[in-house]
Design a protein around this motif. Structure first.
Motif, short mmCIF file in Angstrom:
data_model
loop_
_atom_site.label_atom_id
_atom_site.label_comp_id
_atom_site.label_asym_id
_atom_site.label_seq_id
_atom_site.Cartn_x
_atom_site.Cartn_y
_atom_site.Cartn_z
N THR A 100 -5.52 1.99 -1.85
CA THR A 100 -4.79 1.11 -2.46
C THR A 100 -3.55 1.51 -2.77
OG1 THR A 100 -6.74 0.24 -3.78
CG2 THR A 100 -4.64 -0.28 -4.67
N TYR A 147 3.65 6.01 -4.14
CA TYR A 147 4.19 4.66 -4.30
C TYR A 147 5.03 4.54 -5.51
CZ TYR A 147 3.62 0.35 -6.98
OH TYR A 147 3.56 -0.81 -7.62
N THR A 171 4.12 -0.33 1.71
CA THR A 171 4.86 -1.39 1.40
C THR A 171 6.28 -1.06 1.04
OG1 THR A 171 2.66 -2.72 1.18
CG2 THR A 171 4.89 -3.78 0.32
N ILE A 218 -1.57 1.71 0.54
CA ILE A 218 -1.26 0.41 1.05
C ILE A 218 0.02 0.04 0.19
CG2 ILE A 218 -1.48 -2.03 0.92
CD1 ILE A 218 -4.36 -1.42 1.29
#
Length: 121
Positions: A73, A14, A80, A76
């Protein structure tokens, strides 16, 4: 444990995706494409958007941990940001070495096939 390893790896993914996509690019693109007359207001909106997104991530973090686990989490969030990377790749034109006028003209041209105006792809 595997759960901790996956959580750390997805968190790092992320962070990586965010840092190579909009983390700094949003400020560069906005400062290059906004006309001087509205650049201050535009940059203010960019900064507001940046901090609103950061607030949203922080606001939803613990709820998402409970709902889909820590690794879920960050997966995700990473996915994104992967979508943002694809958007940047396909829709944000290369502007290095270009004048502000030519950059502005490039954004006024109609798009062909939904792709950005890249010279390096």
């Amino acid at each position: 444990s595997l759960h901790v390893t996956v959580a750390v790896l997805t968190m790092l993914f992320y962070m990586f995706c965010w840092n190579i996509s909009w983390a700094g690019l949003m400020f560069v693109v906005a400062s290059e494409v906004l006309p001087t007359a509205i650049r201050g207001l535009g940059m203010g909106l960019v900064i507001l958007t940046f901090w609103s997104c950061a607030f949203f991530v922080q606001l939803t973090l613990e709820s998402l941990f409970d709902l889909v686990t820590e690794s879920g989490t960050f997966a995700i969030f990473a996915m994104t940001n992967l979508l943002v990377i694809l958007f940047v790749h396909w829709e944000i034109p290369e502007t290095s070495g270009m004048s502000l006028e030519s950059i502005s003209q490039g954004f006024k041209k109609p798009r062909k096939g939904g792709r950005g105006h890249h010279s390096h792809h």
